[in-house]
Design an enzyme around this catalytic site. Structure first.
Site: not given
Ligand code: NAP
Length: 243
Positions: A8-10, A59, A86, A151, A153, A155, A184
């Site tokens: 999920g690095a995009s 995926d 991630n 979510y 469950a 995490k 975040i």
């Molecule tokens: P985000 O901006 O929505 O980015 C999610 C990333 O995951 C994107 O690169 C997406 O790829 C990729 N992804 C989603 N489903 C995938 C799959 N099945 N296979 C491969 N890649 C997949 O999310 P974020 O806020 O950066 O969150 C990153 C992590 O931190 C997540 O695990 C989230 O639950 C956790 N987190 C976030 C927060 C917050 O406040 N933001 C808080 C606690 C935990 P594409 O876009 O290319 O589809």
């Protein structure tokens, strides 16, 4: 030169971790699901041009796709030092309205996706007698959150899995930890309505949302030699929101 895989690095947190590891001189295997343009933009803007980057669009909730990701990393680099799980999604709904599909999709990506990648890399890391795995969990996995039964469950499951894997893999110097971010600023939290965000803010002692780079800081520490006696832990990065 060390090598890391980041799922999920995009964008968002994954992109911030990728940028940090590039600055630290890591070769990177960068996974994403759909966002090819932002993945390419990120790599084009990497400050360190001396390292090699490989992208794998797949995926991670699919067991075979995750195997392909790990195999491709080893085919390219021979060894992998770090895995950052991630990739994650939300499908929020209150319990009486939550569909089976919403529940399953979140579990499949967040929990099973993490299992898939760890499962496929574990034999290789055990064999190389070195590895650092960091799983991105969430404050919601610790505290729960109304509207996020699925979510939470997923995490909380990541935390249980992290601790179990740390117990299994420690004897071969493979360390497994989790980071539990609070709120975040990313596209994931941009979806939260302003009134709910303002309400949340009242409960954050530091009175602000975190930045993706705050999570990259925690990951940088956990994969460094300074954390070589730390495994099975959950590092909260949440501005004091949950203690
Ligand atoms: P985000 O901006 O929505 O980015 C999610 C990333 O995951 C994107 O690169 C997406 O790829 C990729 N992804 C989603 N489903 C995938 C799959 N099945 N296979 C491969 N890649 C997949 O999310 P974020 O806020 O950066 O969150 C990153 C992590 O931190 C997540 O695990 C989230 O639950 C956790 N987190 C976030 C927060 C917050 O406040 N933001 C808080 C606690 C935990 P594409 O876009 O290319 O589809």
């Amino acid at each position: 030169m060390k090598t890391a895989i980041i799922t999920g690095a995009s964008k968002g947190i994954g992109a911030a971790i990728a940028l940090r590891l590039n600055e630290l001189g890591y070769n990177l295997v960068l996974n994403y699901r759909s966002n090819t343009i932002s993945m390419e933009e990120l790599i084009n803007n990497f400050p360190n041009k001396e390292t090699k980057n490989v992208t794998v669009q797949c995926d991670i909730s699919n067991y075979e796709d995750a195997k392909k990701l790990i195999d491709e990393a080893y085919d390219n680099f021979g060894t992998v030092d770090v895995l950052i799980n991630n990739a994650g999604i939300t499908k929020d709904n209150i319990l009486p309205m939550m569909s089976e599909e919403e529940f399953d999709q979140v579990i499949e990506t967040n929990l099973k996706g993490t299992f898939n990648c760890c499962r496929h890399i574990s034999k290789r890391m055990l064999k190389q007698k070195y590895g650092r795995i960091v799983n991105i969990s969430s404050v919601v996995g610790l505290a729960g959150n109304a509207g996020q039964v699925n979510y939470a469950a997923s995490k909380a499951g990541v935390i249980g899995m992290t601790k179990s894997m740390a117990r299994e893999l420690g004897k071969k110097n493979v360390l497994v930890n989790a980071v539990a971010p609070g709120f975040i600023q990313t596209e994931m939290t941009d979806k939260i309505p302003d009134d709910i965000k303002n309400e949340m803010m009242k409960n954050i002692p530091l009175q602000k949302l975190g930045q993706p780079s705050d999570i990259a800081d925690a990951v940088e520490f956990l994969i460094s030699e300074k954390a070589s006696y730390i495994t099975g832990q959950v590092l909260s990065v949440n501005g004091g929101y949950y203690m």
